[in-house]
Scaffold this motif. Structure first.
Motif, PDB file in Angstrom:
ATOM      1  N   ALA A   1      -1.428  -0.489 -10.011  1.00  0.00           N
ATOM      2  CA  ALA A   1      -2.625  -1.006  -9.344  1.00  0.00           C
ATOM      3  C   ALA A   1      -3.720   0.041  -9.316  1.00  0.00           C
ATOM      4  O   ALA A   1      -3.464   1.233  -9.323  1.00  0.00           O
ATOM      5  CB  ALA A   1      -2.261  -1.417  -7.922  1.00  0.00           C
TER       6      ALA A   1
ATOM      7  N   SER B   1      -8.197   0.453   1.527  1.00  0.00           N
ATOM      8  CA  SER B   1      -6.873   0.586   2.118  1.00  0.00           C
ATOM      9  C   SER B   1      -6.809   1.701   3.139  1.00  0.00           C
ATOM     10  O   SER B   1      -5.869   1.807   3.885  1.00  0.00           O
ATOM     11  CB  SER B   1      -5.826   0.839   1.025  1.00  0.00           C
ATOM     12  OG  SER B   1      -6.086   2.073   0.386  1.00  0.00           O
TER      13      SER B   1
ATOM     14  N   GLY C   1      -2.315   2.389  -2.996  1.00  0.00           N
ATOM     15  CA  GLY C   1      -2.725   1.631  -4.164  1.00  0.00           C
ATOM     16  C   GLY C   1      -3.291   2.473  -5.293  1.00  0.00           C
ATOM     17  O   GLY C   1      -4.127   1.999  -6.060  1.00  0.00           O
TER      18      GLY C   1
END
Length: 273
Positions: free
Chosen positions: A63, A69, A119
């Motif tokens: 990803a 995030s 991520g």
């Protein structure tokens, strides 16, 4: 050839020339070179395990970094993830180093954290790898790195970070006292409550309720209280004090004494005492 080796050989040569004997020149040149090589070896940075960071090779379908995030600070001259990656890597390396050299299993924990928690994709993971290599060669300032993580991560992410650090510390075996001390510093620097820290400890090492009960304590007892309770019970229940009461009483005392010893040793393991 290191700088120390070259300098040692030059000094040996100069000393030999002062002596004037051809054999002295040769012998002092060789001796100076060996002395310089020894100096280089003693002052060289710790060798990197060639396999340790291999898990940070780019992954084609990982990803991409998601800046939402975490609560990102205003970036400096770097990509949004670079300063955060640097601070996090500093903390990871210091915890991994607490019990000796960094191992591959520990690096896998670090990679998984950056991939799943933050991520990070291939480009960002390559940045992480470079930061890890830098801190392996030059140990970072742990407290400064923890303070920076505190500023950049929201409470939930700070909790997850400490959780991952406990996973990292246990990746190569049991919890060592040196690791526990570093983790306490990190928990304090991240601003986590003692209850939060104990919950993470219980998740990874078990709550040990039965062991606390054996010592007449509850899980919220401090380290000082755990040590004090063991010392008092050990003094009271030592088998030598029951030897005059007969065989049965001595055996019961021995079993009780072993019970509190086992409980204390397990709590030492759980708490890193």
């Amino acid at each position: 050839m290191g700088a120390g080796t070259v300098l040692g050989a030059m000094l040996g040569l100069m000393a030999g020339l002062l002596v004037g004997s051809p054999w002295a020149i040769v012998l002092l040149l060789i001796a100076g070179g060996f002395a310089g090589r020894y100096y280089d070896a003693q002052n060289a940075p710790p060798p990197e395990d060639p396999e340790a960071l291999s898990d940070f090779s780019p992954v084609p379908h990982a990803a991409s970094f998601d800046a939402t995030s975490v609560e990102a600070l205003a970036p400096r001259d770097e990509e949004p993830y670079e300063q955060l990656a640097s601070d996090l890597c500093a903390v990871f390396v210091e915890v991994a180093h607490a019990d000796g050299e960094v191992r591959r299993d520990e690096v896998r924990v670090v990679r998984r954290y950056f991939q799943t928690a933050l991520g990070y994709g291939p480009e960002a993971l390559d940045v992480v790898r470079s930061h890890l290599k830098r801190f392996l060669a030059h140990p970072p300032d742990l407290d400064a790195a923890v303070d920076a993580c505190h500023a950049q991560l929201p409470a939930a992410e700070r909790h997850r970070l400490l959780d991952t650090l406990y996973e990292l510390a246990l990746a190569d075996g049991g919890m060592q006292r040196s690791e526990r001390e570093v983790l306490r510093r990190v928990a304090e620097g991240l601003g986590l409550s003692e209850a939060d820290e104990q919950a993470i400890i219980a998740q990874h090492l078990g709550a040990g309720d039965a062991h606390y009960t054996a010592l007449g304590l509850t899980p919220d007892a401090t380290d000082v209280e755990v040590k004090r309770a063991f010392r008092q019970l050990a003094a009271e229940l030592h088998p030598d004090k029951s030897a005059h009461l007969g065989r049965q009483a001595a055996e019961q005392a021995a079993r009780r004494f072993q019970e509190i010893r086992d409980a204390y040793e397990e709590l030492r393991r759980l708490r890193g005492l």
